[in-house]
Scaffold this active site. Structure first.
Site, short mmCIF file in Angstrom:
data_model
loop_
_atom_site.label_atom_id
_atom_site.label_comp_id
_atom_site.label_asym_id
_atom_site.label_seq_id
_atom_site.Cartn_x
_atom_site.Cartn_y
_atom_site.Cartn_z
CB ILE A 57 -6.97 0.30 3.95
CG1 ILE A 57 -7.46 -1.03 4.55
CG2 ILE A 57 -7.39 1.48 4.83
CD1 ILE A 57 -6.74 -1.42 5.85
CB CYS A 75 -1.01 -0.05 1.15
SG CYS A 75 -2.45 0.96 0.83
CD GLU A 127 -0.44 -5.31 6.23
OE1 GLU A 127 -0.30 -5.81 5.10
OE2 GLU A 127 -0.81 -4.14 6.43
CG HIS A 187 -3.25 -3.26 3.97
ND1 HIS A 187 -2.30 -2.58 4.71
CD2 HIS A 187 -3.91 -2.32 3.27
CE1 HIS A 187 -2.40 -1.29 4.49
NE2 HIS A 187 -3.38 -1.10 3.61
N1 GLN Z 1 -3.74 6.39 0.96
C1 GLN Z 1 -2.47 6.15 1.55
C2 GLN Z 1 -1.37 6.97 0.86
O1 GLN Z 1 -1.63 7.56 -0.12
C3 GLN Z 1 -2.12 4.69 1.52
C4 GLN Z 1 -3.09 3.90 2.35
C5 GLN Z 1 -2.53 2.69 2.99
O2 GLN Z 1 -1.31 2.47 3.06
N2 GLN Z 1 -3.40 1.88 3.53
O3 GLN Z 1 -0.28 7.01 1.31
#
Ligand code: GLN
EC number: 4.3.3.6
Length: 198
Positions: A143, A82, A181, A179
């Protein structure tokens, strides 16, 4: 084997737990929380999710950004999930504000669009097909996830969801927009640790 997990914010504990579960299967190992350059004496690095702007700024302030870049350019395996995937990519745009500068590690031939799925779908679960890494179909949580909009050079897409790349690899650099994890499974961590043993 020592795995360093960048530990400023985000799901350090869950990554550490996933790695430990894989260690239980494949042999011994240690998880090192990485906050400073001296913590980088490891065999592999994980950059968790969180807020990539914060991770980048803190890493810059604590002098970790360049050493991380150097280590990865020297060939240390790294998994970015992410926000971690955002940190590793060479090109980053924000879905809302367009191109904006933020401190990046910027080592992978990939473009990402931050917050790609927008507010409506800030967080969702989806089934991802892991056949490229010899896995099955697994449910993962996204997320405020980015999209990997493009890969080039030696970077390859390993999984897509509705034609959007959600996992990619360039040599020893592995990124996921979801994610792994938080899935309760360890396929991605197992694949990553196998990259290190190779
Ligand atoms: N939206 C976050 C970003 O732009 C990333 C979200 C996440 O790591 N769950 O850094």
């Amino acid at each position: 084997m020592k795995i360093g997990v960048v530990a400023y914010q985000g799901s350090f504990e869950e990554h550490a737990l996933s790695v430990k579960r894989v260690f239980d299967k494949i042999g011994k190992g240690e998880v090192i929380p990485v906050k400073k350059p001296k913590d980088l004496d490891v065999d592999g690095i994980i950059i968790p999710g969180g807020e990539s702007t914060t991770i980048g700024q803190v890493a810059l302030r604590l002098g970790l950004l360049d050493p991380l870049k150097e280590k990865i350019n020297q060939g240390i395996p790294v998994l970015g999930t992410c926000a971690g995937a955002i940190m590793l990519s060479k090109e980053v745009t924000d879905a809302k504000v367009g191109k904006k500068g933020q401190p990046l590690i910027g080592v992978m031939d990939a473009s990402v669009i931050r917050n790609y799925y927008g507010r409506q779908r800030e967080s969702f679960e989806a089934i991802v097909d892991l056949e490229e890494i010899e896995g099955g179909k697994e449910k993962f949580v996204f997320i405020r996830a980015p999209a990997i909009s493009k890969v080039w050079g030696k970077a390859k897409a390993l999984a897509t969801l509705n034609d959007v790349i959600v996992m990619a690899q360039e040599d020893q650099i592995l990124t996921t927009t979801f994610h792994p994890e938080l899935s309760g499974t360890t396929s991605i961590h197992e694949y990553f640790l196998r990259m290190i043993k190779r």
